[in-house]
Design a protein around this motif. Structure first.
Motif, mmCIF file in Angstrom:
data_model
loop_
_atom_site.group_PDB
_atom_site.id
_atom_site.type_symbol
_atom_site.label_atom_id
_atom_site.label_comp_id
_atom_site.label_asym_id
_atom_site.label_seq_id
_atom_site.Cartn_x
_atom_site.Cartn_y
_atom_site.Cartn_z
ATOM 1 N N THR A 1 -15.360 8.184 -4.326
ATOM 2 C CA THR A 1 -14.820 9.688 -5.519
ATOM 3 C C THR A 1 -13.666 9.248 -5.683
ATOM 4 N N ASP A 2 -13.035 11.141 -7.312
ATOM 5 C CA ASP A 2 -11.899 10.855 -7.672
ATOM 6 C C ASP A 2 -11.180 11.833 -8.214
ATOM 7 N N TRP A 3 -10.566 12.214 -7.356
ATOM 8 C CA TRP A 3 -9.697 13.312 -7.810
ATOM 9 C C TRP A 3 -9.738 13.959 -9.203
ATOM 10 N N ARG A 4 -8.994 12.794 -9.779
ATOM 11 C CA ARG A 4 -8.433 13.229 -11.385
ATOM 12 C C ARG A 4 -9.710 13.603 -12.133
ATOM 13 N N ARG A 5 -10.520 12.159 -12.124
ATOM 14 C CA ARG A 5 -11.970 12.098 -12.308
ATOM 15 C C ARG A 5 -12.578 12.431 -12.509
ATOM 16 N N GLN A 6 -12.966 13.273 -11.216
ATOM 17 C CA GLN A 6 -14.256 14.877 -10.775
ATOM 18 C C GLN A 6 -15.471 13.906 -11.227
ATOM 19 N N ALA B 1 -9.394 2.465 -0.580
ATOM 20 C CA ALA B 1 -8.953 2.796 -2.023
ATOM 21 C C ALA B 1 -7.887 3.665 -1.606
ATOM 22 N N ASP B 2 -6.500 2.992 -2.894
ATOM 23 C CA ASP B 2 -4.995 3.625 -2.630
ATOM 24 C C ASP B 2 -4.720 3.850 -3.639
ATOM 25 N N ALA B 3 -4.247 5.824 -3.119
ATOM 26 C CA ALA B 3 -4.676 6.294 -4.640
ATOM 27 C C ALA B 3 -2.773 6.383 -5.075
ATOM 28 N N GLY B 4 -1.987 5.989 -4.391
ATOM 29 C CA GLY B 4 -0.612 5.190 -4.497
ATOM 30 C C GLY B 4 -0.542 4.071 -5.686
ATOM 31 N N LEU C 1 -7.138 2.489 -11.114
ATOM 32 C CA LEU C 1 -7.962 3.871 -10.618
ATOM 33 C C LEU C 1 -7.203 4.843 -11.082
ATOM 34 N N GLN C 2 -7.357 6.830 -11.016
ATOM 35 C CA GLN C 2 -6.363 7.640 -11.239
ATOM 36 C C GLN C 2 -6.345 7.907 -9.921
ATOM 37 N N TYR C 3 -6.943 8.812 -9.188
ATOM 38 C CA TYR C 3 -6.890 9.264 -7.938
ATOM 39 C C TYR C 3 -7.683 9.147 -6.910
ATOM 40 N N PRO C 4 -8.403 7.712 -6.148
ATOM 41 C CA PRO C 4 -9.554 8.262 -5.391
ATOM 42 C C PRO C 4 -9.167 8.181 -3.771
ATOM 43 N N PHE C 5 -10.377 9.148 -3.650
ATOM 44 C CA PHE C 5 -10.157 9.591 -2.482
ATOM 45 C C PHE C 5 -11.073 8.838 -0.746
ATOM 46 N N SER C 6 -12.222 8.585 -1.274
ATOM 47 C CA SER C 6 -12.955 7.811 -0.247
ATOM 48 C C SER C 6 -13.681 6.993 -1.462
ATOM 49 N N ILE C 7 -14.295 6.878 0.152
ATOM 50 C CA ILE C 7 -15.166 5.149 -0.483
ATOM 51 C C ILE C 7 -16.396 4.453 0.464
ATOM 52 N N ILE D 1 0.630 -1.234 -0.072
ATOM 53 C CA ILE D 1 0.370 0.308 0.120
ATOM 54 C C ILE D 1 0.870 1.180 0.194
ATOM 55 N N GLU D 2 0.602 2.513 -0.795
ATOM 56 C CA GLU D 2 1.118 3.679 -0.780
ATOM 57 C C GLU D 2 0.056 4.559 0.098
ATOM 58 N N LEU D 3 -0.550 4.937 -0.302
ATOM 59 C CA LEU D 3 -1.654 6.021 -0.407
ATOM 60 C C LEU D 3 -2.859 5.781 0.218
ATOM 61 N N PRO D 4 -3.247 5.098 1.457
ATOM 62 C CA PRO D 4 -4.597 4.409 1.899
ATOM 63 C C PRO D 4 -5.809 5.210 1.871
ATOM 64 N N ASN D 5 -6.585 6.415 1.444
ATOM 65 C CA ASN D 5 -7.296 6.963 1.224
ATOM 66 C C ASN D 5 -8.279 7.028 1.948
ATOM 67 N N GLY D 6 -9.337 6.122 1.032
ATOM 68 C CA GLY D 6 -10.281 5.079 2.110
ATOM 69 C C GLY D 6 -10.499 4.077 2.255
ATOM 70 N N LEU D 7 -11.617 3.866 3.352
ATOM 71 C CA LEU D 7 -11.757 3.038 4.267
ATOM 72 C C LEU D 7 -13.761 2.478 4.007
ATOM 73 N N SER D 8 -13.563 1.352 3.830
ATOM 74 C CA SER D 8 -15.300 1.202 4.138
ATOM 75 C C SER D 8 -15.216 -0.249 5.304
ATOM 76 N N PHE D 9 -16.183 -1.177 5.191
ATOM 77 C CA PHE D 9 -16.924 -1.942 6.041
ATOM 78 C C PHE D 9 -17.787 -2.200 5.916
ATOM 79 N N ASP D 10 -17.608 -3.909 5.322
ATOM 80 C CA ASP D 10 -19.143 -3.907 4.849
ATOM 81 C C ASP D 10 -19.331 -5.402 6.462
ATOM 82 N N PRO D 11 -20.628 -4.849 6.748
ATOM 83 C CA PRO D 11 -20.690 -5.690 8.170
ATOM 84 C C PRO D 11 -21.152 -6.798 8.102
ATOM 85 N N HIS D 12 -21.979 -7.160 6.500
ATOM 86 C CA HIS D 12 -22.575 -8.564 5.770
ATOM 87 C C HIS D 12 -21.479 -9.499 5.027
ATOM 88 N N THR D 13 -20.293 -9.454 4.887
ATOM 89 C CA THR D 13 -19.941 -9.698 4.396
ATOM 90 C C THR D 13 -18.234 -9.801 4.550
#
Length: 362
Positions: A278-283, A238-241, A262-268, A220-232
């Motif tokens: 969300t992606d900063w470069r793709r806006q 999402a790593d922007a690096g 991906l290009q530059y993901p921020f949040s997930i 990993i390099e730039l782990p910007n966003g995290l999400s947890f699914d309690p069901h699975t």
């Protein structure tokens, strides 16, 4: 009517006498509205929040606003996207949703603060405004009625009740650039990312701060966003690096790649079989089928700029959920912080002689 302009985004808008923006008057770069010609009809105040439609919605931050995209199953109803909350002059970084009170929470880094508003309509309220450097992640424990946040300037992770009271530092060591944070209220677990460029990592602990463990620190390099699914039981990031979305089961430590390039993901955020980031470069807001491992859709806002935090709102809290703090605050006088198999009563950092700390196993 008075007018207000924001040089950094090149937009102007008319204002009500009470200082609120008049909807529909915002203009693009190089032009200004004719506010003198505006005659308000009816009350001169307006709700700050435009309620999203019933059902599930994606909420995402862009400039000084939070927009919503209705969801039909896992499909984005892009043509029905609207601005839910206007926050002129703010830079909203993280957003989170409390399904119990139907409130949206957000962090702002212009005048560092944490605020909230009812998605049913109402006045935004700042609940923490002091001793913040750069609050960049926020997570809600809707069962214990607590919130957690990261601060990448003070290098801390903190917790308080949802009204900002009983504030306590949970971690202030071995953190360099803490960014995303997410809760698993049912199991009493907390997860966060640190994109320290020399040693990036994703960590976990119990929600009372015990059993802190590094979950991921390789590949990993730039782990910007995290999400947890309690069901699975999938913790995804999402790593922007290295420009990937990956997931891991924190109970089995089985890790898998979902999508790359991906290009530059921020949040997930996870909802159903899809991940939305969300992606900063793709806006853009991008939809990924995490089962098939492929991109399936994207939403491009009419006014292009960086997109920040994304979360989901939904009409009801997930059923059959409980933790040990969800009834009578666990009997705690101040903070009730859950952990697997029990909870801990904790005191705020500000001295309070009426507070009693104790551990409770169930």
């Amino acid at each position: 009517m008075p007018m207000q302009c924001h040089e950094s985004i090149g937009q102007c808008w008319c204002m009500y006498p009470n200082g609120q923006e008049i909807p529909g008057t915002r203009t693009g770069p190089g032009s200004t509205p004719t506010c003198e010609d505006f005659v308000p009809v009816g009350p001169t105040t307006r709700p700050d929040v435009r309620p999203p439609p019933p059902g599930a919605n994606l909420l995402f931050a862009q400039n000084g606003k939070i927009d919503n995209i209705p969801l039909d199953g896992s499909n984005m109803k892009k043509e029905e996207t609207k601005t839910m909350l206007h926050l002129p002059d703010k830079v909203v970084i993280a957003v989170a949703y409390d399904c119990m009170d139907k409130m949206v929470y957000w962090t702002d880094i212009t005048q560092p603060s944490i605020s909230r508003a009812s998605v049913q309509g109402g006045q935004p309220t700042a609940i923490i405004t002091k001793d913040l450097g750069s609050p960049e992640g926020i997570a809600i424990d809707h069962l214990s009625r607590n919130m957690y946040w990261t601060d990448s300037v003070s290098d801390r992770i903190e917790v308080s009740t949802l009204d900002g009271q009983h504030r306590r530092v949970l971690f202030d060591t071995d953190l360099v650039n803490p960014r995303a944070i997410i809760t698993d209220p049912v199991n009493g677990r907390l997860y966060w990312s640190d994109w320290n460029r020399d040693s990036p990592k994703i960590e976990m602990s119990n929600m009372d701060g015990t059993d802190r463990t590094v979950l991921v620190n390789d590949g990993i390099e730039l782990p910007n966003g995290l999400s947890f699914d309690p069901h699975t039981r999938q913790l995804c990031w999402a790593d922007a690096g290295i420009r990937k979305v990956e997931c891991i089961n924190p109970y089995t430590w089985v890790r898998r790649k979902v999508v790359e390039g991906l290009q530059y993901p921020f949040s997930i955020v996870t909802y159903g079989r899809n991940l939305y980031y969300t992606d900063w470069r793709r806006q853009a807001v991008v939809s990924v089928d995490h089962v098939a491992g492929k991109e399936v859709d994207e939403f491009l806002p009419q006014k292009r700029s960086r997109l920040y935090g994304v979360t989901t709102s939904y009409p009801q809290c997930p059923q059959a959920e409980r933790n040990y703090c969800s009834s009578n605050n666990g009997g705690c006088s101040h903070l009730c912080l859950p952990r697997p198999g029990g909870f801990t009563c904790r005191c705020p950092d500000a001295r309070d002689d009426t507070c009693i700390e104790r551990d409770r196993n169930i």
